[in-house]
Design an enzyme around this catalytic site. Structure first.
Site, mmCIF file in Angstrom:
data_model
loop_
_atom_site.group_PDB
_atom_site.id
_atom_site.type_symbol
_atom_site.label_atom_id
_atom_site.label_comp_id
_atom_site.label_asym_id
_atom_site.label_seq_id
_atom_site.Cartn_x
_atom_site.Cartn_y
_atom_site.Cartn_z
ATOM 1 N N ASP A 284 -49.704 -58.661 -6.830
ATOM 2 C CA ASP A 284 -49.698 -58.993 -5.425
ATOM 3 C C ASP A 284 -50.479 -60.170 -5.083
ATOM 4 O O ASP A 284 -51.415 -60.373 -5.821
ATOM 5 C CB ASP A 284 -50.151 -57.941 -4.550
ATOM 6 N N HIS B 28 -50.672 -53.297 -2.819
ATOM 7 C CA HIS B 28 -51.506 -53.723 -3.949
ATOM 8 C C HIS B 28 -50.619 -53.263 -5.395
ATOM 9 O O HIS B 28 -50.825 -53.669 -6.425
ATOM 10 C CB HIS B 28 -52.679 -52.729 -4.066
ATOM 11 N N ASN C 225 -59.106 -58.095 -7.976
ATOM 12 C CA ASN C 225 -59.778 -57.358 -9.077
ATOM 13 C C ASN C 225 -59.121 -56.817 -10.171
ATOM 14 O O ASN C 225 -59.624 -57.018 -11.241
ATOM 15 C CB ASN C 225 -60.300 -55.909 -8.314
ATOM 16 N N ASN D 254 -59.193 -51.969 -10.609
ATOM 17 C CA ASN D 254 -60.550 -52.585 -11.031
ATOM 18 C C ASN D 254 -60.780 -52.847 -12.799
ATOM 19 O O ASN D 254 -61.447 -53.451 -12.902
ATOM 20 C CB ASN D 254 -61.760 -51.940 -10.309
#
Length: 220
Positions: free
Chosen positions: A117, A20, A138, A92
């Site tokens: 990513d 991530h 997100n 997020n």
């Protein structure tokens, strides 16, 4: 032209070099990364360079220059400065950092590039993309929410999907690359560094999409 390049990731030692955080991993790979002077601002870390400085850095590190070794040309339309942003909000809420920087510097969504990513691309693939869906990401969702539009650029690095049904997507994106995969990423990054500079110094980002819309860099 791109005025703000945003590297999405999660801060903290536990997230270093996870899938991530591939955008932060990529930023660290830039040969001129040590020349960037970061400061805490806009719920993140921000740095900036002039286009001429970027062209010089790229030439000095031999990642992007003319055949005679001189820096690539800086378009007359280039902005006064190009900003680099690493949100420190966790993934997020990345948009909170993006909108603060964009509003302060009066940067429009179409002049923003998000580096992130991408599950839908296999490891080794890089994709330069304009607008489109969010792919369940997100960080992109948060960015679209605050900008009120999906119309911004994306530089996507493939991480693939888990090849084991017992591994969920959440665990997969927060897992680390294997030693072999890290070697692959170093090769990918060395080629993507050139693209990154070309994007930032191109007066028409769209012109690069034909060659970089979806490219497998481990087959080069």
């Amino acid at each position: 032209m791109i005025k703000l390049a945003v590297f999405l990731g999660n801060y903290g030692k536990e997230y270093e070099k996870t899938r991530h955080n591939i955008a932060w991993y990529f930023e660290d790979s830039l040969p001129f990364a040590d020349k960037l002077k970061w400061q805490s601002k806009f719920k993140g870390e921000i740095a900036s360079v002039t286009p001429s400085e970027l062209a010089d850095f790229a030439c000095e590190t031999k990642i992007c220059s003319k055949k005679d070794g001189t820096p690539v040309a800086v378009p007359q339309e280039a902005p006064d400065r190009i900003f680099f942003l690493k949100p420190m909000t966790y993934m997020n809420l990345s948009g909170e950092s993006v909108i603060e920087a964009a509003n302060f510097y009066k940067i429009k969504p179409e002049d923003i590039m998000i580096v992130h990513d991408e599950l839908e691309l296999a490891l080794g693939f890089v994709s330069l993309k304009w607008s489109g869906g969010l792919g369940g990401h997100n960080g992109l969702r948060s960015t679209k929410l605050v900008l009120n539009t999906p119309d911004f650029w994306r530089l996507r690095f493939g991480i693939g999907r888990p090849d084991n049904d017992k591994i969920g997507v959440a665990d997969w994106v927060l897992s680390r690359f294997t030693a072999e995969q890290q070697e692959i990423m170093q090769s990918v990054f060395s080629q993507a560094n050139v693209l990154f500079v070309k994007v930032l110094l191109s007066k028409k980002t769209q012109d690069l999409v034909q060659n970089w819309g979806k490219k497998n860099l481990i087959s080069q």
